[in-house]
Design a protein around this motif. Sequence first.
Motif, PDB file in Angstrom:
ATOM      1  N   SER A   1       0.823  -1.214   0.000  1.00 46.04           N
ATOM      2  CA  SER A   1       0.000   0.000   0.000  1.00 46.04           C
ATOM      3  C   SER A   1       0.856   1.263   0.000  1.00 46.04           C
ATOM      4  O   SER A   1       0.413   2.315   0.433  1.00 46.04           O
ATOM      5  CB  SER A   1      -0.951   0.005   1.212  1.00 46.04           C
ATOM      6  N   ASN A   2       2.086   1.160  -0.486  1.00 46.46           N
ATOM      7  CA  ASN A   2       2.931   2.338  -0.667  1.00 46.46           C
ATOM      8  C   ASN A   2       2.689   2.883  -2.082  1.00 46.46           C
ATOM      9  O   ASN A   2       2.988   2.215  -3.068  1.00 46.46           O
ATOM     10  CB  ASN A   2       4.409   1.968  -0.497  1.00 46.46           C
ATOM     11  N   THR A   3       2.167   4.082  -2.147  1.00 45.85           N
ATOM     12  CA  THR A   3       1.673   4.610  -3.428  1.00 45.85           C
ATOM     13  C   THR A   3       2.339   5.924  -3.796  1.00 45.85           C
ATOM     14  O   THR A   3       2.692   6.723  -2.931  1.00 45.85           O
ATOM     15  CB  THR A   3       0.140   4.829  -3.343  1.00 45.85           C
ATOM     16  N   GLY A   4       2.485   6.129  -5.105  1.00 48.99           N
ATOM     17  CA  GLY A   4       2.923   7.408  -5.629  1.00 48.99           C
ATOM     18  C   GLY A   4       1.835   7.966  -6.533  1.00 48.99           C
ATOM     19  O   GLY A   4       1.159   7.214  -7.239  1.00 48.99           O
ATOM     20  N   SER A   5       1.636   9.274  -6.513  1.00 45.91           N
ATOM     21  CA  SER A   5       0.616   9.890  -7.360  1.00 45.91           C
ATOM     22  C   SER A   5       1.095  11.292  -7.752  1.00 45.91           C
ATOM     23  O   SER A   5       2.219  11.683  -7.438  1.00 45.91           O
ATOM     24  CB  SER A   5      -0.727   9.951  -6.619  1.00 45.91           C
ATOM     25  N   ASN A   6       0.216  12.025  -8.417  1.00 45.34           N
ATOM     26  CA  ASN A   6       0.592  13.370  -8.880  1.00 45.34           C
ATOM     27  C   ASN A   6      -0.175  14.441  -8.111  1.00 45.34           C
ATOM     28  O   ASN A   6      -1.330  14.264  -7.732  1.00 45.34           O
ATOM     29  CB  ASN A   6       0.329  13.523 -10.378  1.00 45.34           C
ATOM     30  N   PHE A   7       0.512  15.545  -7.870  1.00 42.54           N
ATOM     31  CA  PHE A   7      -0.114  16.721  -7.274  1.00 42.54           C
ATOM     32  C   PHE A   7      -0.748  17.526  -8.404  1.00 42.54           C
ATOM     33  O   PHE A   7      -0.065  17.908  -9.353  1.00 42.54           O
ATOM     34  CB  PHE A   7       0.947  17.557  -6.544  1.00 42.54           C
ATOM     35  N   ALA A   8      -2.073  17.694  -8.323  1.00 44.77           N
ATOM     36  CA  ALA A   8      -2.806  18.342  -9.423  1.00 44.77           C
ATOM     37  C   ALA A   8      -3.497  19.608  -8.919  1.00 44.77           C
ATOM     38  O   ALA A   8      -4.689  19.581  -8.567  1.00 44.77           O
ATOM     39  CB  ALA A   8      -3.827  17.363 -10.005  1.00 44.77           C
ATOM     40  N   PRO A   9      -2.774  20.726  -8.867  1.00 46.79           N
ATOM     41  CA  PRO A   9      -3.382  21.965  -8.340  1.00 46.79           C
ATOM     42  C   PRO A   9      -4.369  22.582  -9.318  1.00 46.79           C
ATOM     43  O   PRO A   9      -4.230  22.468 -10.535  1.00 46.79           O
ATOM     44  CB  PRO A   9      -2.174  22.892  -8.140  1.00 46.79           C
TER      45      PRO A   9
ATOM     46  N   THR B   1      -4.633  13.313   4.348  1.00 48.79           N
ATOM     47  CA  THR B   1      -5.474  12.816   3.256  1.00 48.79           C
ATOM     48  C   THR B   1      -6.402  11.719   3.751  1.00 48.79           C
ATOM     49  O   THR B   1      -6.147  11.094   4.789  1.00 48.79           O
ATOM     50  CB  THR B   1      -4.590  12.259   2.119  1.00 48.79           C
ATOM     51  N   GLU B   2      -7.471  11.511   2.989  1.00 51.58           N
ATOM     52  CA  GLU B   2      -8.385  10.403   3.250  1.00 51.58           C
ATOM     53  C   GLU B   2      -8.049   9.194   2.374  1.00 51.58           C
ATOM     54  O   GLU B   2      -8.829   8.254   2.275  1.00 51.58           O
ATOM     55  CB  GLU B   2      -9.830  10.844   2.966  1.00 51.58           C
ATOM     56  N   ASP B   3      -6.896   9.202   1.744  1.00 49.06           N
ATOM     57  CA  ASP B   3      -6.503   8.126   0.832  1.00 49.06           C
ATOM     58  C   ASP B   3      -6.483   6.775   1.552  1.00 49.06           C
ATOM     59  O   ASP B   3      -5.917   6.644   2.650  1.00 49.06           O
ATOM     60  CB  ASP B   3      -5.113   8.427   0.257  1.00 49.06           C
ATOM     61  N   GLY B   4      -7.076   5.758   0.931  1.00 49.40           N
ATOM     62  CA  GLY B   4      -7.180   4.438   1.544  1.00 49.40           C
ATOM     63  C   GLY B   4      -5.842   3.774   1.778  1.00 49.40           C
ATOM     64  O   GLY B   4      -5.669   3.019   2.738  1.00 49.40           O
ATOM     65  N   ALA B   5      -4.860   4.026   0.885  1.00 47.04           N
ATOM     66  CA  ALA B   5      -3.537   3.415   1.046  1.00 47.04           C
ATOM     67  C   ALA B   5      -2.879   3.864   2.339  1.00 47.04           C
ATOM     68  O   ALA B   5      -2.272   3.072   3.061  1.00 47.04           O
ATOM     69  CB  ALA B   5      -2.647   3.770  -0.151  1.00 47.04           C
ATOM     70  N   VAL B   6      -2.992   5.143   2.651  1.00 43.61           N
ATOM     71  CA  VAL B   6      -2.402   5.677   3.877  1.00 43.61           C
ATOM     72  C   VAL B   6      -3.116   5.094   5.093  1.00 43.61           C
ATOM     73  O   VAL B   6      -2.486   4.708   6.086  1.00 43.61           O
ATOM     74  CB  VAL B   6      -2.470   7.218   3.888  1.00 43.61           C
ATOM     75  N   ASN B   7      -4.438   5.018   5.018  1.00 42.70           N
ATOM     76  CA  ASN B   7      -5.202   4.455   6.127  1.00 42.70           C
ATOM     77  C   ASN B   7      -4.921   2.965   6.336  1.00 42.70           C
ATOM     78  O   ASN B   7      -5.162   2.426   7.407  1.00 42.70           O
ATOM     79  CB  ASN B   7      -6.700   4.665   5.897  1.00 42.70           C
ATOM     80  N   ALA B   8      -4.430   2.303   5.287  1.00 42.62           N
ATOM     81  CA  ALA B   8      -4.098   0.878   5.401  1.00 42.62           C
ATOM     82  C   ALA B   8      -2.693   0.673   5.954  1.00 42.62           C
ATOM     83  O   ALA B   8      -2.214  -0.455   6.014  1.00 42.62           O
ATOM     84  CB  ALA B   8      -4.219   0.206   4.038  1.00 42.62           C
ATOM     85  N   GLY B   9      -2.025   1.760   6.344  1.00 43.72           N
ATOM     86  CA  GLY B   9      -0.686   1.634   6.922  1.00 43.72           C
ATOM     87  C   GLY B   9       0.420   1.871   5.919  1.00 43.72           C
ATOM     88  O   GLY B   9       1.593   1.635   6.212  1.00 43.72           O
ATOM     89  N   GLY B  10       0.063   2.337   4.711  1.00 44.39           N
ATOM     90  CA  GLY B  10       1.067   2.579   3.680  1.00 44.39           C
ATOM     91  C   GLY B  10       1.537   4.016   3.677  1.00 44.39           C
ATOM     92  O   GLY B  10       1.461   4.725   4.683  1.00 44.39           O
ATOM     93  N   SER B  11       2.032   4.445   2.510  1.00 37.73           N
ATOM     94  CA  SER B  11       2.528   5.807   2.378  1.00 37.73           C
ATOM     95  C   SER B  11       2.036   6.385   1.062  1.00 37.73           C
ATOM     96  O   SER B  11       1.628   5.642   0.158  1.00 37.73           O
ATOM     97  CB  SER B  11       4.064   5.824   2.412  1.00 37.73           C
ATOM     98  N   LEU B  12       2.084   7.717   0.938  1.00 38.62           N
ATOM     99  CA  LEU B  12       1.689   8.379  -0.305  1.00 38.62           C
ATOM    100  C   LEU B  12       2.711   9.465  -0.626  1.00 38.62           C
ATOM    101  O   LEU B  12       2.969  10.348   0.194  1.00 38.62           O
ATOM    102  CB  LEU B  12       0.291   8.988  -0.177  1.00 38.62           C
ATOM    103  N   VAL B  13       3.276   9.351  -1.824  1.00 43.68           N
ATOM    104  CA  VAL B  13       4.250  10.329  -2.308  1.00 43.68           C
ATOM    105  C   VAL B  13       3.613  11.083  -3.468  1.00 43.68           C
ATOM    106  O   VAL B  13       3.071  10.474  -4.394  1.00 43.68           O
ATOM    107  CB  VAL B  13       5.536   9.639  -2.808  1.00 43.68           C
ATOM    108  N   LEU B  14       3.664  12.401  -3.427  1.00 45.74           N
ATOM    109  CA  LEU B  14       3.139  13.227  -4.516  1.00 45.74           C
ATOM    110  C   LEU B  14       4.294  13.806  -5.323  1.00 45.74           C
ATOM    111  O   LEU B  14       5.190  14.447  -4.771  1.00 45.74           O
ATOM    112  CB  LEU B  14       2.272  14.358  -3.967  1.00 45.74           C
ATOM    113  N   PHE B  15       4.263  13.530  -6.628  1.00 49.72           N
ATOM    114  CA  PHE B  15       5.210  14.112  -7.569  1.00 49.72           C
ATOM    115  C   PHE B  15       4.489  15.201  -8.360  1.00 49.72           C
ATOM    116  O   PHE B  15       3.263  15.328  -8.300  1.00 49.72           O
ATOM    117  CB  PHE B  15       5.718  13.049  -8.556  1.00 49.72           C
ATOM    118  N   THR B  16       5.235  15.951  -9.142  1.00 53.07           N
ATOM    119  CA  THR B  16       4.568  16.815 -10.117  1.00 53.07           C
ATOM    120  C   THR B  16       3.913  15.903 -11.160  1.00 53.07           C
ATOM    121  O   THR B  16       4.328  14.752 -11.346  1.00 53.07           O
ATOM    122  CB  THR B  16       5.562  17.750 -10.826  1.00 53.07           C
TER     123      THR B  16
END
Length: 847
Positions: free
Chosen positions: A119-127, A187-202
């Motif tokens: 549940s370690n996830t990477g995603s994009n920051f979308a302003p 965040t309310e992201d499910g991966a983080v709530n499952a004990g994982g991490s979330l990394v935001l890239f451009t």
Amino acid sequence: MFRTALRTVLAHKARLLMTVLAVMLGVAFVSGTLIFTDTLGSAFRNQSSKSYKDVAVSISAYDSRDSDDPEARKGGAGLSQTAMDRIQALDGVSSVTGRVENFAGVADPDGKLIGNGWSNTGSNFAPGENGKDPAYTFTDGSGPREEGQIALDKDTATKGEYKVGDTVRVATNGPVKEYTLSGVFTTEDGAVNAGGSLVLFTTEVAQKLYLEPGYYEKATVSAAPGTSDAALLTQVKKLLPKNAEAETGDALAEKQAKDIESGLSGLNQMLLAFAAIALFVGIFLISNTFTMLVAQRTKELALLRAVGASRKQVKRSVLAEAAIVGVIASVVGFALGLGLAIGLRGLMDSFGAKIPAGPLVVSPVAIAAALGVGVLITVFAAWLPARRAAKIPPVAAMSSVHAVATTKSLVVRNSIGLVIALLGAALILVGAKQGSDGRFLLAAGGFLTMIGVIVLIPLLSRPVIALVRPLLIGAFGVSGKLAGQNAVRNPRRTGATASALAIGLTLVTALTVLGVTIGQAIDQMTTDNIKADYMASMANGSPLDPSALSALEKAPGVSAVSPQQAVDLEIKGDYVSASGVTPGDIEKVFNITTVSGSLGSLSGDAVAVAEDTAKSKGWKTGDTVQVKYNDGKSADLKVGAVYEGNEFLSPMLISTDLANPHETTHHIREVWVKTDGGPSDVRAQALVDALGKNPAITLMDQNDIRNQTSGLINTALNIMYGLLAMALIIAVLGVVNTLAMSVFERQQEIGMLRAIGLDRRRVKRMIRLEAVVISLFGAVVGVGLGTFLAWAIGQTIKNAIPGYALFVPWDRIALFLALAALVGVLASLWPARSAARLNMLTAIKTE
């Protein structure tokens, strides 16, 4: 009669205490489970609703570049920026936000992976236009603006002790890279709530890492005020490529809620199953208690009959007592269940599974189940004693002869028990013979056998306890002789008490024997099949980047390296799973026994095939097989070798030199490494260094590989032991209750024994030995039945587990028996003390 029942309950508070405790524990388990799963479900549903609160339409797309459908391939890597712009231009669209997601692992200061991998996830920051991404709330800093920046969720930043401006090492499916931390968010992201991490890239970096520049995996569409979600969905669908689909945010939230409910149902059913076991064990304690209470109140009940009470009234009075006890126990148990639900929630948090905030949910179903189960179980268990009480004739006020079970009733009971047990054993044997198809018969047979043995336990108690009586007499003299006689004085009572322990230990023994046996098979399988010293793989189960293979090949001290690279070959219209391997090295990292041919042929245009696959396809060494690769090209390959099955290898092996030119991406599941001089800390560190100290890559030796599966088995066993402990605690209460009642009934007898010279020490010893004998009797029955069930279950799964052979862990069996004896000693402390403190003269005068 109700007032009489109420007065009786109040008059026998101490005697009914154990019954209250048994029902209370069972009810607590039931209500706690229901409250916990309702609370969990509500929290996740609320989180899901919150996540899609401002989403009118949600779009998801898949990478169709390798699709067999030419039309689908036109969709490319996902949802293109062009498609996004068209959707943005629709009337009623407020905004469109594109997302790209995949694996990203963050290293802590020691280089270890933060989170659990999957549940370690990477995603994009979308302003948006305001520079903010509505999915994330920043507590420090801001989202990434440049290529070398990232943002981290708050929990991950805290675990890694990272602050804005720090350098963070992040691993995706390629080499580790360093980024500057630009911000920390919640965040309310499910991966983080499952004990994982979330990394935001451009967005640009995320697209380059995970897909292709200008493409997205997902998109959310927000509607302008006054626009219908359904109407907007219809418009959006017209603009989507073939590799994308859309649904409203409400529909997606509802779908996720159902998925959550479905996911929790397994946990709910498992916990309720153990609650049912605890309550089933409690039935014996409750029935035993009311049987003894009825026997002790023979004169009282007979006098009620003599003054005009009917049989129905007597029966109702006993059942009313049971109902009162059930209500009290249910109320207390429900309160305890609330505490249990809170405790389970805290336990999950301690394991790293973060549960979304939300109130404790107490549904009417949970309340009704708690009260209903508690009262109904108690009344049901008391029904037979109540029926016996109703049959007491008034003349019994002068005698208690009626309390002795008649020969006819014992014969009927034993005959019924024998028939049920034999029928159950027959179903078990038939089910075991049928293998995996006989599991239903096995389950039915196991249940019937357990019921039959429980019915027969009073009959079994005399001969079994008679075997140990000489040992008791030889070791403890008079106290041992009296303990042996008292244990079989009332076979029904002894049987009911021992049954509770027997049920618990049947389940514990069956689980233990199966768990240890499977663990032994896995150990043997690892030892027999693997030569490699190490295996490298991604922590999240995704494929390794080819750069990892190259790095390991160049590492110092490495003598052989071979990947297991997933390759799909189409042969005569059927797909065959194959592994791309390194010729010459594959036999150095695995024990491969060839049936015919040579593995050396893999260096040419040949494949090696597992024996079972070769037989099913009708192939033999030297045959030519036409294969079709992923890119659609065909080739004629020879069967160069046929080898015995190896659980760590695919059914077909092919050289990576043959497969790679036809593969768009290389799906390397794992890489196996043989080192000079065998495994060591120095060699392991050299491999870790060669991999760039990548926190997302797991390096395991043979012990780690064995422990990975064995550890799961041991964890599962420990959880089962913890859940079954409830049933065993109730069984202990049963032993305490039986001894306490026995001491009460035998006051006169104990007084006489004291009067003729049996001192207090030997009275205590007599009661303790009686408890130990009853406990061990139940334990022996449970261990025997559990081992038989484990053997039968093993017959249904052995074909799926190579090298399966039943292994009985005698050390653990001995421990179970020792614990049963300890249970007897502990359970006897209070009754033995009460017996020893009886006043001789008062006891002798007791009727």
